[in-house]
Design an enzyme around this catalytic site. Structure first.
Site, PDB file in Angstrom:
ATOM      1  N   SER A   1       0.862  -1.186   0.000  1.00 60.76           N
ATOM      2  CA  SER A   1       0.000   0.000   0.000  1.00 60.76           C
ATOM      3  C   SER A   1       0.896   1.233   0.000  1.00 60.76           C
ATOM      4  CB  SER A   1      -0.850   0.002   1.273  1.00 60.76           C
ATOM      5  OG  SER A   1      -1.506   1.240   1.443  1.00 60.76           O
TER       6      SER A   1
ATOM      7  N   TYR B   1      -1.619  -0.236  10.879  1.00 63.78           N
ATOM      8  CA  TYR B   1      -1.899  -0.616   9.474  1.00 63.78           C
ATOM      9  C   TYR B   1      -0.669  -0.276   8.631  1.00 63.78           C
ATOM     10  CZ  TYR B   1      -3.757  -1.005   4.784  1.00 63.78           C
ATOM     11  OH  TYR B   1      -3.933  -1.363   3.464  1.00 63.78           O
TER      12      TYR B   1
HETATM   13  P1  NDP Z   1     -11.711  -5.856   0.525  1.00 65.93           P
HETATM   14  O1  NDP Z   1     -12.205  -5.705   1.915  1.00 65.93           O
HETATM   15  O2  NDP Z   1     -12.643  -5.569  -0.597  1.00 65.93           O
HETATM   16  O3  NDP Z   1     -11.138  -7.329   0.326  1.00 65.93           O
HETATM   17  C1  NDP Z   1     -10.338  -7.944   1.301  1.00 65.93           C
HETATM   18  C2  NDP Z   1     -10.238  -9.418   1.007  1.00 65.93           C
HETATM   19  O4  NDP Z   1      -9.368  -9.998   1.985  1.00 65.93           O
HETATM   20  C3  NDP Z   1     -11.574 -10.124   1.099  1.00 65.93           C
HETATM   21  O5  NDP Z   1     -11.694 -11.017   0.031  1.00 65.93           O
HETATM   22  C4  NDP Z   1     -11.495 -10.877   2.416  1.00 65.93           C
HETATM   23  O6  NDP Z   1     -12.175 -12.102   2.303  1.00 65.93           O
HETATM   24  C5  NDP Z   1      -9.978 -11.151   2.516  1.00 65.93           C
HETATM   25  N1  NDP Z   1      -9.562 -11.355   3.900  1.00 65.93           N
HETATM   26  C6  NDP Z   1      -9.545 -10.454   4.907  1.00 65.93           C
HETATM   27  N2  NDP Z   1      -9.142 -11.037   6.043  1.00 65.93           N
HETATM   28  C7  NDP Z   1      -8.898 -12.331   5.739  1.00 65.93           C
HETATM   29  C8  NDP Z   1      -8.460 -13.446   6.489  1.00 65.93           C
HETATM   30  N3  NDP Z   1      -8.176 -13.351   7.796  1.00 65.93           N
HETATM   31  N4  NDP Z   1      -8.309 -14.633   5.860  1.00 65.93           N
HETATM   32  C9  NDP Z   1      -8.590 -14.745   4.543  1.00 65.93           C
HETATM   33  N5  NDP Z   1      -8.998 -13.734   3.783  1.00 65.93           N
HETATM   34  C10 NDP Z   1      -9.158 -12.545   4.380  1.00 65.93           C
HETATM   35  O7  NDP Z   1     -10.417  -4.929   0.425  1.00 65.93           O
HETATM   36  P2  NDP Z   1      -9.384  -4.635  -0.754  1.00 65.93           P
HETATM   37  O8  NDP Z   1      -9.679  -5.429  -1.944  1.00 65.93           O
HETATM   38  O9  NDP Z   1      -9.298  -3.180  -0.878  1.00 65.93           O
HETATM   39  O10 NDP Z   1      -8.045  -5.127  -0.061  1.00 65.93           O
HETATM   40  C11 NDP Z   1      -7.191  -6.096  -0.602  1.00 65.93           C
HETATM   41  C12 NDP Z   1      -5.763  -5.797  -0.183  1.00 65.93           C
HETATM   42  O11 NDP Z   1      -5.357  -4.547  -0.736  1.00 65.93           O
HETATM   43  C13 NDP Z   1      -5.543  -5.669   1.325  1.00 65.93           C
HETATM   44  O12 NDP Z   1      -4.312  -6.276   1.634  1.00 65.93           O
HETATM   45  C14 NDP Z   1      -5.478  -4.157   1.561  1.00 65.93           C
HETATM   46  O13 NDP Z   1      -4.714  -3.852   2.674  1.00 65.93           O
HETATM   47  C15 NDP Z   1      -4.797  -3.730   0.266  1.00 65.93           C
HETATM   48  N6  NDP Z   1      -4.969  -2.331  -0.119  1.00 65.93           N
HETATM   49  C16 NDP Z   1      -6.217  -1.784  -0.247  1.00 65.93           C
HETATM   50  C17 NDP Z   1      -6.342  -0.452  -0.650  1.00 65.93           C
HETATM   51  C18 NDP Z   1      -7.660   0.235  -0.766  1.00 65.93           C
HETATM   52  O14 NDP Z   1      -7.705   1.474  -0.685  1.00 65.93           O
HETATM   53  N7  NDP Z   1      -8.751  -0.489  -0.990  1.00 65.93           N
HETATM   54  C19 NDP Z   1      -5.162   0.339  -1.032  1.00 65.93           C
HETATM   55  C20 NDP Z   1      -3.915  -0.339  -0.827  1.00 65.93           C
HETATM   56  C21 NDP Z   1      -3.838  -1.611  -0.414  1.00 65.93           C
HETATM   57  P3  NDP Z   1     -13.112 -12.757   3.440  1.00 65.93           P
HETATM   58  O15 NDP Z   1     -13.741 -11.640   4.199  1.00 65.93           O
HETATM   59  O16 NDP Z   1     -14.090 -13.588   2.680  1.00 65.93           O
HETATM   60  O17 NDP Z   1     -12.177 -13.567   4.234  1.00 65.93           O
HETATM   61  C1  8X3 Z   2      -5.061   1.492   1.843  1.00 66.68           C
HETATM   62  C2  8X3 Z   2      -4.770   2.876   1.377  1.00 66.68           C
HETATM   63  O1  8X3 Z   2      -4.750   5.306   2.040  1.00 66.68           O
HETATM   64  O2  8X3 Z   2      -6.581   3.979   2.868  1.00 66.68           O
HETATM   65  O3  8X3 Z   2      -3.918   0.737   1.958  1.00 66.68           O
HETATM   66  O4  8X3 Z   2      -4.371   3.676   3.782  1.00 66.68           O
HETATM   67  S1  8X3 Z   2      -5.145   3.990   2.591  1.00 66.68           S
END
Ligand code: NDP
Ligand code: 8X3
Length: 252
Positions: free
Chosen positions: A140, A153
């Site tokens: 991120s 985080y």
């Molecule tokens: P979502 O909440 O849409 O998706 C998160 C996914 O992670 C879900 O499919 C969830 O599945 C899975 N997950 C969470 N906890 C667990 C667990 N303990 N075991 C297995 N699966 C898990 O978020 P994003 O798609 O945005 O996030 C995906 C990644 O991208 C994360 O690592 C996040 O930190 C990162 N990210 C996101 C950003 C944003 O602004 N959206 C920016 C930068 C990075 P389920 O609940 O079914 O287990």
């Molecule tokens: C998620 C991006 O800016 O919400 O990793 O922290 S931010």
């Protein structure tokens, strides 16, 4: 022969969009997450749209034993994993250090950091055996610069950055590529989860600018995976055009 991708956290957001892009590019997809019903829905969609080969695997990345069991349980033909995308992760809370919840911190560390390590440890031997593979870790912008109330985080994503760099060095002799993708703000379920279902707070985070969409990040992941064997994108930071740093947005 089709390639195989394993995507953690494919029930939503980036993971679901990546499953769609990779299935559309003829990858066989191992999709994982905790919510069996959502995973089944995604699998059915990929099969209906692309006629893809899909294997849903339900497990919590925090559960070390279950992670190893799940990978071990893969049928032989599914063990030839070409691309592992360590995407499962979350933020919980956005509170100053003294007010933040220890439970939230532990869940983020157990998921974003330890979960990524467990899945990688389980899959890497399969890649080493074939002297080939590509690991794509979701970091991120929060893993490049800290921001106010981001504390743990940010720390977990700084750790993803460090682990990606060290994995790359350690895995060089095995011809395994390691790419870290560091997106900025994207409008997935991420903020709703971070703010614990407070939809107004989550919506406010995306107000006044167009954030990244899950499909943007999925396109990038597929691009990284599509490069020839001698080319590896090591580290890629991507934000929407309105985002200038981890915490600076130009809002209309
Ligand atoms: P979502 O909440 O849409 O998706 C998160 C996914 O992670 C879900 O499919 C969830 O599945 C899975 N997950 C969470 N906890 C667990 C667990 N303990 N075991 C297995 N699966 C898990 O978020 P994003 O798609 O945005 O996030 C995906 C990644 O991208 C994360 O690592 C996040 O930190 C990162 N990210 C996101 C950003 C944003 O602004 N959206 C920016 C930068 C990075 P389920 O609940 O079914 O287990
Ligand atoms: C998620 C991006 O800016 O919400 O990793 O922290 S931010």
């Amino acid at each position: 022969m089709n390639k195989t991708v394993l995507i953690t956290g494919a029930t939503s957001g980036f993971g679901k969009a990546m499953a769609t892009k990779f299935a559309g590019a003829n990858y066989n997809c191992i999709i994982t997450g905790r919510r069996a019903d959502k995973l089944k829905e995604v699998a059915e969609e990929l099969i209906a749209i692309f006629g893809a080969k899909v294997l849903p695997l339900v497990f919590d990345v925090q559960d070390k034993e279950r992670v190893f069991e799940a990978i071990e349980s893969l049928p032989t033909e599914w063990k030839a994993i070409d691309v592992l995308i360590n995407n499962a992760g979350l933020a919980l809370g956005k509170d100053s250090f003294e007010n933040a919840s220890l439970d939230d911190w532990e869940t983020m560390i157990d998921t974003n950091l330890k979960g990524l390590l467990y899945v990688s440890k389980a899959v890497i031997p399969l890649m080493i055996a074939r002297k080939s593979g590509h690991i794509i870790n979701l970091g991120s912008t929060a893993g490049k610069e800290v921001y106010k109330d981001g504390n743990v985080y940010c720390a977990t994503k700084f750790a993803v950055d460090a682990i990606s760099k060290s994995m790359r060095i350690d895995l060089l002799p095995n011809k395994i590529k390691v790419t870290a993708i560091h997106p900025g703000s994207a409008d997935t379920a991420f903020s709703n989860i971070r703010f614990k279902g407070d939809g107004a707070k989550a919506a406010a985070f995306y107000e006044g600018y167009e954030p990244l969409h899950a499909e943007d990040v999925a396109d990038i992941a597929l691009y990284c995976a599509s490069l020839p064997p001698h080319v590896c994108i090591n580290d890629l930071v991507v934000t929407c055009t309105a985002q200038g740093s981890a915490s600076l947005f130009y809002k209309d």
